[in-house]
Design a protein around this motif. Sequence first.
Motif, mmCIF file in Angstrom:
data_model
loop_
_atom_site.group_PDB
_atom_site.id
_atom_site.type_symbol
_atom_site.label_atom_id
_atom_site.label_comp_id
_atom_site.label_asym_id
_atom_site.label_seq_id
_atom_site.Cartn_x
_atom_site.Cartn_y
_atom_site.Cartn_z
ATOM 1 N N LEU A 24 0.772 -1.173 0.004
ATOM 2 C CA LEU A 24 -0.132 0.136 -0.131
ATOM 3 C C LEU A 24 0.734 1.161 0.000
ATOM 4 C CD1 LEU A 24 -2.783 1.301 0.297
ATOM 5 C CD2 LEU A 24 -2.413 1.026 2.697
ATOM 6 N N VAL A 25 1.804 1.301 0.915
ATOM 7 C CA VAL A 25 2.727 2.529 1.024
ATOM 8 C C VAL A 25 3.553 2.784 -0.338
ATOM 9 C CG1 VAL A 25 4.867 3.525 2.098
ATOM 10 C CG2 VAL A 25 2.854 2.431 3.598
ATOM 11 N N THR A 26 3.931 1.672 -1.098
ATOM 12 C CA THR A 26 4.927 1.913 -2.119
ATOM 13 C C THR A 26 4.034 1.973 -3.322
ATOM 14 O OG1 THR A 26 6.147 -0.172 -1.432
ATOM 15 C CG2 THR A 26 6.296 0.382 -3.801
ATOM 16 N N THR A 27 2.782 1.747 -3.652
ATOM 17 C CA THR A 27 1.920 2.056 -4.591
ATOM 18 C C THR A 27 1.481 3.551 -4.336
ATOM 19 O OG1 THR A 27 0.202 1.025 -3.748
ATOM 20 C CG2 THR A 27 1.390 -0.242 -5.131
ATOM 21 N N GLN A 28 1.214 3.890 -3.126
ATOM 22 C CA GLN A 28 0.619 5.205 -2.861
ATOM 23 C C GLN A 28 1.517 6.301 -2.715
ATOM 24 O OE1 GLN A 28 -2.946 5.398 -3.660
ATOM 25 N NE2 GLN A 28 -2.630 3.195 -4.280
ATOM 26 N N LEU A 29 2.570 6.011 -2.135
ATOM 27 C CA LEU A 29 3.531 7.114 -1.610
ATOM 28 C C LEU A 29 4.820 7.396 -2.247
ATOM 29 C CD1 LEU A 29 2.777 6.895 2.272
ATOM 30 C CD2 LEU A 29 1.534 8.259 0.898
ATOM 31 N N LEU A 30 5.104 6.110 -2.860
ATOM 32 C CA LEU A 30 6.662 6.116 -3.326
ATOM 33 C C LEU A 30 6.755 6.514 -4.911
ATOM 34 C CD1 LEU A 30 8.397 3.169 -1.601
ATOM 35 C CD2 LEU A 30 8.293 5.730 -0.867
ATOM 36 N N PRO A 31 7.817 6.661 -5.445
ATOM 37 C CA PRO A 31 8.045 7.094 -6.839
ATOM 38 C C PRO A 31 7.814 5.789 -7.546
ATOM 39 C CG PRO A 31 9.797 7.949 -5.584
ATOM 40 C CD PRO A 31 9.237 7.280 -4.713
ATOM 41 N N PRO A 32 7.100 5.615 -8.756
ATOM 42 C CA PRO A 32 6.843 4.563 -9.418
ATOM 43 C C PRO A 32 8.076 3.620 -10.076
ATOM 44 C CG PRO A 32 6.201 6.531 -10.750
ATOM 45 C CD PRO A 32 6.912 7.102 -9.470
ATOM 46 N N ASP A 33 7.990 2.501 -10.102
ATOM 47 C CA ASP A 33 8.968 1.745 -10.666
ATOM 48 C C ASP A 33 10.202 1.823 -10.040
ATOM 49 O OD1 ASP A 33 7.143 0.914 -12.698
ATOM 50 O OD2 ASP A 33 7.400 2.554 -13.880
ATOM 51 N N PHE A 244 2.698 -15.576 8.029
ATOM 52 C CA PHE A 244 1.426 -15.659 7.061
ATOM 53 C C PHE A 244 0.602 -14.347 7.224
ATOM 54 C CE2 PHE A 244 1.886 -20.547 7.007
ATOM 55 C CZ PHE A 244 2.459 -20.626 6.064
ATOM 56 N N ALA A 245 0.808 -13.551 8.309
ATOM 57 C CA ALA A 245 -0.060 -12.489 8.564
ATOM 58 C C ALA A 245 0.329 -11.337 7.535
ATOM 59 C CB ALA A 245 0.232 -11.912 9.961
ATOM 60 N N SER A 246 1.402 -11.568 6.801
ATOM 61 C CA SER A 246 1.670 -10.411 6.122
ATOM 62 C C SER A 246 0.697 -10.454 4.625
ATOM 63 C CB SER A 246 3.066 -10.489 5.554
ATOM 64 O OG SER A 246 3.427 -9.496 4.619
ATOM 65 N N PRO A 247 0.533 -11.477 3.956
ATOM 66 C CA PRO A 247 -0.544 -11.392 3.114
ATOM 67 C C PRO A 247 -1.866 -11.066 3.665
ATOM 68 C CG PRO A 247 0.369 -13.559 3.112
ATOM 69 C CD PRO A 247 1.115 -12.553 4.042
ATOM 70 N N LEU A 248 -2.232 -11.556 4.567
ATOM 71 C CA LEU A 248 -3.613 -11.200 5.341
ATOM 72 C C LEU A 248 -3.644 -9.923 5.388
ATOM 73 C CD1 LEU A 248 -6.162 -12.246 6.430
ATOM 74 C CD2 LEU A 248 -4.846 -12.534 8.522
ATOM 75 N N ALA A 249 -2.563 -9.259 5.877
ATOM 76 C CA ALA A 249 -2.673 -7.638 6.363
ATOM 77 C C ALA A 249 -2.889 -7.046 5.078
ATOM 78 C CB ALA A 249 -1.588 -7.222 7.102
ATOM 79 N N ALA A 250 -1.986 -7.397 4.087
ATOM 80 C CA ALA A 250 -2.023 -6.712 2.824
ATOM 81 C C ALA A 250 -3.583 -6.724 1.989
ATOM 82 C CB ALA A 250 -1.205 -7.362 1.696
ATOM 83 N N LEU A 253 -5.889 -4.561 3.921
ATOM 84 C CA LEU A 253 -5.816 -3.075 3.832
ATOM 85 C C LEU A 253 -6.140 -2.632 2.370
ATOM 86 C CD1 LEU A 253 -2.162 -2.517 5.435
ATOM 87 C CD2 LEU A 253 -4.251 -1.669 6.364
ATOM 88 N N GLY A 254 -5.964 -3.343 1.514
ATOM 89 C CA GLY A 254 -6.477 -3.479 -0.092
ATOM 90 C C GLY A 254 -7.864 -2.949 -0.045
ATOM 91 N N PHE A 255 -8.685 -3.810 0.850
ATOM 92 C CA PHE A 255 -10.035 -3.693 1.003
ATOM 93 C C PHE A 255 -10.326 -2.549 1.584
ATOM 94 C CE2 PHE A 255 -13.779 -4.406 3.551
ATOM 95 C CZ PHE A 255 -14.762 -4.490 2.637
ATOM 96 N N LEU A 256 -9.785 -1.949 2.662
ATOM 97 C CA LEU A 256 -10.115 -1.047 3.362
ATOM 98 C C LEU A 256 -9.618 0.570 2.720
ATOM 99 C CD1 LEU A 256 -9.013 -1.921 7.051
ATOM 100 C CD2 LEU A 256 -11.417 -1.916 5.964
ATOM 101 N N PHE A 257 -8.563 0.361 2.175
ATOM 102 C CA PHE A 257 -8.106 1.919 1.412
ATOM 103 C C PHE A 257 -8.073 2.023 -0.041
ATOM 104 C CE2 PHE A 257 -5.986 1.193 5.715
ATOM 105 C CZ PHE A 257 -6.300 2.625 6.232
ATOM 106 N N LEU A 258 -8.062 0.761 -0.873
ATOM 107 C CA LEU A 258 -7.909 0.713 -2.081
ATOM 108 C C LEU A 258 -9.248 0.119 -2.737
ATOM 109 C CD1 LEU A 258 -4.417 -0.459 -2.658
ATOM 110 C CD2 LEU A 258 -5.048 1.591 -2.421
ATOM 111 N N ARG A 259 -10.364 0.012 -1.979
ATOM 112 C CA ARG A 259 -11.618 -0.571 -2.439
ATOM 113 C C ARG A 259 -11.507 -1.855 -3.337
ATOM 114 N NH1 ARG A 259 -12.165 2.421 1.078
ATOM 115 N NH2 ARG A 259 -13.914 4.298 0.973
ATOM 116 N N GLU A 260 -10.556 -2.671 -2.841
ATOM 117 C CA GLU A 260 -10.400 -4.052 -3.660
ATOM 118 C C GLU A 260 -11.332 -5.004 -2.831
ATOM 119 O OE1 GLU A 260 -6.361 -5.216 -3.018
ATOM 120 O OE2 GLU A 260 -5.696 -3.530 -4.441
ATOM 121 N N GLY A 261 -12.176 -5.606 -3.770
ATOM 122 C CA GLY A 261 -13.217 -6.451 -3.153
ATOM 123 C C GLY A 261 -12.741 -7.765 -2.562
ATOM 124 N N LEU A 262 -13.657 -8.415 -1.611
ATOM 125 C CA LEU A 262 -13.184 -9.616 -1.233
ATOM 126 C C LEU A 262 -13.957 -10.700 -1.498
ATOM 127 C CD1 LEU A 262 -11.973 -8.697 2.579
ATOM 128 C CD2 LEU A 262 -10.717 -9.659 0.812
#
Length: 380
Positions: A24-33, A244-250, A253-262
Amino acid sequence: MKQRVGLDSALTVLAPVVWGSTYLVTTQLLPPDRPLLAAAVRALPGGLILTLAGRQLPQGHWWWRILVLGALNIGVFFYLLFVAAYHLPGGVAALVGSVQPVFVLLLSALLLRTAIRGWQVWACVLGTAGVGMLVLGPEAGLDTIGVVAGLGGAVCMASGIVLTKHWGRPPGVGLLTFTGWQLAAGGLLIAPVTLLGEGLPDRVTWTNLAGFAYLSLVGALLAYAVWFRGIERLPALTVSLLGFASPLAATILGFLFLREGLTLIQGAGAVAVVTAVLLAQRSTAREARVAGGAAGPSPGSTGVPPDGPVATAATAPPGSPPAAGAATATAPPDGPTAAAPTHPLPPPEAGPAHPAPPPTEAGTRPAAQSPRQTTEREQS
């Protein structure tokens, strides 16, 4: 014991949760690529800060050990992770990386001599299946370079966990200093690759700086300190399963902030991941409790040591003087003089006409010697 293991697990799982926010931080706050730049900035500044604050450098063989740990836990792992992310869809990369606990299980059996138990195998299978349900989508595809890089990253991180557990920490070195050494070593390995492969961005905004600060201070400095603390206090496989909690948290967070569906499948995957983590935590607490009970109470915990005065009194022959320390342990409240009369008791009717004097005890006055005995002793 169970509460301590639960507290250590709850604190350690914060590190994978923070790492789950990296996407989330990389895609939203950092320079691309700029993934390698993100990795270098994530590791190097925090490592240098902790190393300078600790005012201590490795000594002797710990120089090469820190280089190995910094490469496995930080430098080479980050590089392979981003190579996998470039060549694979995010879901496939996360799924390939989720086999890390399997490598930890095998390496722990080889290096740490830990037995492989049934619950550990089930937790690995359940967690990997849960990650697959969380992140796999219809666009999933395979790429040989990406798969090899993902497996290499999983092996690197697993080796770093097991070796950190095996080597421990140098005597007299704090946890934050130990964390700083590894972050600095890993960051120094990534920095040249970053400059040669990506270069620096033409423009850096305040938003970019905020993202870099988060990755460096929270995502690396604090998260890795918590992670290495967990490696010290928990079994290596338990720490790996908490990852395993890392992909779960991702996903959350994608559902909460990026409106990614579940979907329902993702929900089932989340349940599977949580179940695997709880299984590891509860099994670790149970084994720790059993190990603590098997040790038993320490000698003397009941107040009477096994070779104390009672055993001595029971085995001493009649009429022999008491052992040292036995008089105070068996004497009544009136003191030792009350237990031994100062005058001989009258002999029983069946006894000898002249009974032998009682043995001299500590604290009693010796009988007076006759003048003749004194003279003979002086002459001798």
